[in-house]
Design a protein around this motif. Structure first.
Motif, PDB file in Angstrom:
ATOM      1  N   ARG A 218       0.971  -1.357  -0.083  1.00  0.00           N
ATOM      2  CA  ARG A 218      -0.106   0.042  -0.063  1.00  0.00           C
ATOM      3  C   ARG A 218       0.910   1.166   0.065  1.00  0.00           C
ATOM      4  N   LEU A 219       2.128   1.118  -0.269  1.00  0.00           N
ATOM      5  CA  LEU A 219       3.020   2.333  -0.293  1.00  0.00           C
ATOM      6  C   LEU A 219       2.953   3.207  -1.557  1.00  0.00           C
ATOM      7  N   VAL A 220       2.394   4.346  -1.514  1.00  0.00           N
ATOM      8  CA  VAL A 220       2.270   5.450  -2.724  1.00  0.00           C
ATOM      9  C   VAL A 220       3.441   6.194  -2.901  1.00  0.00           C
ATOM     10  N   VAL A 221       3.968   6.406  -3.770  1.00  0.00           N
ATOM     11  CA  VAL A 221       5.266   7.307  -3.844  1.00  0.00           C
ATOM     12  C   VAL A 221       4.792   8.761  -4.077  1.00  0.00           C
ATOM     13  N   SER A 222       5.519   9.459  -3.375  1.00  0.00           N
ATOM     14  CA  SER A 222       5.306  10.676  -3.520  1.00  0.00           C
ATOM     15  C   SER A 222       6.449  11.656  -3.999  1.00  0.00           C
ATOM     16  N   GLY A 223       7.755  11.194  -4.200  1.00  0.00           N
ATOM     17  CA  GLY A 223       8.483  11.775  -4.588  1.00  0.00           C
ATOM     18  C   GLY A 223       9.736  10.785  -5.215  1.00  0.00           C
ATOM     19  N   VAL A 224      10.820  11.262  -5.933  1.00  0.00           N
ATOM     20  CA  VAL A 224      12.074  10.767  -6.205  1.00  0.00           C
ATOM     21  C   VAL A 224      12.881  11.834  -6.674  1.00  0.00           C
ATOM     22  N   ASN A 225      14.251  11.729  -6.514  1.00  0.00           N
ATOM     23  CA  ASN A 225      15.340  12.503  -7.027  1.00  0.00           C
ATOM     24  C   ASN A 225      15.983  11.991  -7.913  1.00  0.00           C
ATOM     25  N   GLY A 226      17.297  12.942  -8.278  1.00  0.00           N
ATOM     26  CA  GLY A 226      17.858  12.543  -9.642  1.00  0.00           C
ATOM     27  C   GLY A 226      18.878  11.274  -9.166  1.00  0.00           C
ATOM     28  N   GLY A 227      18.913  10.830  -8.232  1.00  0.00           N
ATOM     29  CA  GLY A 227      19.848   9.537  -7.637  1.00  0.00           C
ATOM     30  C   GLY A 227      19.137   8.515  -7.645  1.00  0.00           C
ATOM     31  N   GLY A 228      17.744   8.272  -7.996  1.00  0.00           N
ATOM     32  CA  GLY A 228      16.651   7.394  -7.644  1.00  0.00           C
ATOM     33  C   GLY A 228      16.310   7.083  -6.139  1.00  0.00           C
ATOM     34  N   THR A 229      16.734   8.006  -5.236  1.00  0.00           N
ATOM     35  CA  THR A 229      15.980   7.951  -4.087  1.00  0.00           C
ATOM     36  C   THR A 229      14.556   8.220  -3.952  1.00  0.00           C
ATOM     37  N   VAL A 230      13.829   7.042  -3.642  1.00  0.00           N
ATOM     38  CA  VAL A 230      12.066   7.382  -3.664  1.00  0.00           C
ATOM     39  C   VAL A 230      11.675   7.516  -2.467  1.00  0.00           C
ATOM     40  N   VAL A 231      10.750   8.343  -2.164  1.00  0.00           N
ATOM     41  CA  VAL A 231       9.946   8.581  -0.688  1.00  0.00           C
ATOM     42  C   VAL A 231       8.275   8.381  -1.068  1.00  0.00           C
ATOM     43  N   GLY A 232       7.662   7.861  -0.182  1.00  0.00           N
ATOM     44  CA  GLY A 232       6.248   7.540  -0.150  1.00  0.00           C
ATOM     45  C   GLY A 232       5.514   7.274   1.114  1.00  0.00           C
ATOM     46  N   ASN A 233       4.342   6.946   1.147  1.00  0.00           N
ATOM     47  CA  ASN A 233       3.655   6.784   2.277  1.00  0.00           C
ATOM     48  C   ASN A 233       2.640   5.913   2.003  1.00  0.00           C
ATOM     49  N   VAL A 234       2.117   5.386   3.355  1.00  0.00           N
ATOM     50  CA  VAL A 234       1.112   4.370   3.540  1.00  0.00           C
ATOM     51  C   VAL A 234       0.112   4.675   4.471  1.00  0.00           C
ATOM     52  N   GLU A 235      -1.077   4.956   3.665  1.00  0.00           N
ATOM     53  CA  GLU A 235      -2.264   5.365   4.596  1.00  0.00           C
ATOM     54  C   GLU A 235      -2.426   4.567   5.842  1.00  0.00           C
ATOM     55  N   ASN A 236      -2.752   5.258   6.935  1.00  0.00           N
ATOM     56  CA  ASN A 236      -3.304   4.460   8.126  1.00  0.00           C
ATOM     57  C   ASN A 236      -4.760   5.124   8.557  1.00  0.00           C
ATOM     58  N   ASP A 237      -5.438   4.573   9.604  1.00  0.00           N
ATOM     59  CA  ASP A 237      -6.760   5.211  10.214  1.00  0.00           C
ATOM     60  C   ASP A 237      -6.566   6.773  10.383  1.00  0.00           C
ATOM     61  N   ALA A 238      -5.565   7.071  10.747  1.00  0.00           N
ATOM     62  CA  ALA A 238      -5.554   8.690  11.049  1.00  0.00           C
ATOM     63  C   ALA A 238      -4.834   9.585  10.183  1.00  0.00           C
ATOM     64  N   ASP A 239      -3.736   9.033   9.432  1.00  0.00           N
ATOM     65  CA  ASP A 239      -2.948  10.094   8.934  1.00  0.00           C
ATOM     66  C   ASP A 239      -2.043   9.039   7.581  1.00  0.00           C
ATOM     67  N   GLU A 240      -0.836   8.978   7.930  1.00  0.00           N
ATOM     68  CA  GLU A 240       0.066   8.032   7.139  1.00  0.00           C
ATOM     69  C   GLU A 240       1.438   8.092   7.628  1.00  0.00           C
ATOM     70  N   ASP A 241       2.142   6.782   7.280  1.00  0.00           N
ATOM     71  CA  ASP A 241       3.408   6.591   7.832  1.00  0.00           C
ATOM     72  C   ASP A 241       4.452   6.556   6.688  1.00  0.00           C
ATOM     73  N   GLY A 242       5.556   7.421   6.683  1.00  0.00           N
ATOM     74  CA  GLY A 242       6.431   7.704   5.369  1.00  0.00           C
ATOM     75  C   GLY A 242       7.491   6.598   5.528  1.00  0.00           C
ATOM     76  N   TYR A 243       8.063   6.626   4.306  1.00  0.00           N
ATOM     77  CA  TYR A 243       9.240   5.467   3.875  1.00  0.00           C
ATOM     78  C   TYR A 243       9.941   6.084   2.976  1.00  0.00           C
ATOM     79  N   VAL A 244      11.333   5.665   2.854  1.00  0.00           N
ATOM     80  CA  VAL A 244      12.273   6.127   2.021  1.00  0.00           C
ATOM     81  C   VAL A 244      12.928   4.795   1.211  1.00  0.00           C
ATOM     82  N   ILE A 245      13.052   4.905   0.336  1.00  0.00           N
ATOM     83  CA  ILE A 245      13.686   3.710  -0.685  1.00  0.00           C
ATOM     84  C   ILE A 245      15.049   4.143  -1.161  1.00  0.00           C
ATOM     85  N   ASP A 246      16.191   3.704  -0.509  1.00  0.00           N
ATOM     86  CA  ASP A 246      17.554   4.345  -0.884  1.00  0.00           C
ATOM     87  C   ASP A 246      18.355   3.096  -0.920  1.00  0.00           C
ATOM     88  N   GLY A 247      19.034   3.130  -2.026  1.00  0.00           N
ATOM     89  CA  GLY A 247      19.805   1.924  -2.373  1.00  0.00           C
ATOM     90  C   GLY A 247      19.192   0.787  -2.557  1.00  0.00           C
TER      91      GLY A 247
END
Length: 381
Positions: free
Chosen positions: A124-153
């Motif tokens: 359920r992670l939905v991407v919210s950003g990526v940079n020129g090095g290929g690092t990706v960020v995204g979030n998983v919705e929960n009942d109240a708001d969201e939890d953020g993740y980074v995919i690096d390397g």
């Protein structure tokens, strides 16, 4: 090698599309998700999350922006190898596209000069950003708001929270790998934070007036951050050294947020004092029609944009100051020459801009009568 790193995508077969209908929740450079049983946009009710602040959208008939001067040369190009997605984002240089498959199966597709890679994330992670090095960020919705993740390397890591914080949301990633967003505190207030590259368990809270509520939504290549401060949000700009100051709003349009930054330009919705409410989790919300503002950070000038009665979200900001505005069906480019509505790709009924590069490449999912079945790239320069 072709100068277009995505040329390899256009000759690939289209994967089977999924036929289930789910509600669409769009985050203008950020979140779109699907639920079974109802396509909210088609049903006449869109919930658009504008860089962390929610716009409660009631689409209604209204005049379409008329082209003024030469129309932008926006050429749609389907990206078959990405298949159906719920969200796609592109880095400022246009080098990488990161996308969430509509299966929400815990993978992220990363397309770039080397082809398309499938990254392992979390369900359920939905991407919210990526940079020129290929690092990706995204979030998983929960009942109240969201939890953020980074995919690096190639590794997905949940972003750390300050002591006592309940949730952490990742809204953007800078070219140096720093991630900006906010954390939700027990009293349902938010604090703008930055996670320095590689120190994902050590969020730094950005200074805000009187230590009050704040959120960070965009980060420039030089480290400047845009967002908002206050429970009645005011647009705000943080400098690379952490100092900050409010951004002015157009006359008679108090309140709002700065959601995007590119070069010496920033943009975001304003007039929140008249239209804002607060959701149960503490986030500010506003009901369209929304007024967008664009700031020239070099001169201090602020301008109100004529987004139209159907504008519900931001689609992005280009380095030349062009603002991409999203409505319930398609996107509009606002330039100094005027506003131009972009046509929906042939065979589709609507498309969402969920990412824009600084140079004018737009990406996002397109919908036909079967649902969100394709991903498109538009070159608008």
């Amino acid at each position: 090698m072709s100068e277009n790193p995505f040329a390899i995508l256009t000759g690939e077969p289209v994967p089977d599309s999924r036929l289930d209908e789910r509600a669409v929740i769009a985050r203008g450079r950020v979140r779109v998700r699907r639920r079974r049983g109802l396509t909210a946009v088609a049903a006449g009710l869109a919930l658009a999350v504008v860089a962390g602040a929610v716009a409660l959208a009631e689409p209604r008939p209204g005049p379409k922006p008329a082209p003024v001067g030469p129309s932008p040369a926006c050429v749609p190009e389907q990206l078959p190898q990405l298949g159906p997605t719920v969200s796609a984002t592109i880095d400022p240089s246009g080098r990488y596209i990161a996308a969430t498959p509509d299966s929400l199966d815990g993978t992220v597709l990363l397309a770039g000069p080397g082809g398309v890679r499938t990254l392992t994330a979390v369900p359920r992670l939905v991407v919210s950003g990526v940079n020129g090095g290929g690092t990706v960020v995204g979030n998983v919705e929960n009942d109240a708001d969201e939890d953020g993740y980074v995919i690096d390397g190639g590794t997905a890591v949940e972003l750390g929270r300050p002591p006592g914080a309940l949730n952490a949301g990742a809204h953007a990633v800078g070219e140096n790998g720093d991630v900006v967003g906010d954390v939700r505190m027990p009293d349902n207030t938010f604090r703008a934070v930055v996670w320095r590259h590689g120190r994902w368990d050590q969020p730094q809270v950005l200074a805000a007036p009187a230590g009050g509520q704040s959120s960070a939504f965009g980060v420039a290549a030089d480290g400047r951050i845009v967002g908002s401060v206050g429970k009645s949000p005011q647009p705000y700009l943080w400098q690379p050294d952490g100092t900050g100051a409010p951004l002015p709003t157009p006359e008679g349009r108090p309140g709002g947020i700065a959601s995007d930054i590119a070069g010496d330009w920033a943009a975001g919705p304003v007039d929140y004092a008249a239209n804002a409410t607060t959701l149960p989790n503490g986030r500010p919300a506003a009901r369209p029609p929304l007024t967008w503002a664009r700031w020239n950070l070099r001169t201090g000038e602020v301008r109100a944009l004529a987004g139209g009665p159907r504008t519900v979200a931001s689609g992005g900001l280009l380095a030349d100051g062009t603002v991409v505005l999203q409505d319930v069906r398609t996107a509009t480019l606002w330039t100094e020459a005027g506003a131009t509505e972009l046509p929906v790709p042939a065979g589709f009924t609507r498309w969402l801009v969920t990412g824009a590069s600084a140079g004018g490449v737009l990406v996002g999912p397109a919908s036909d009568d079967r649902g969100w079945t394709a991903t498109y790239r538009w070159a608008c320069r």
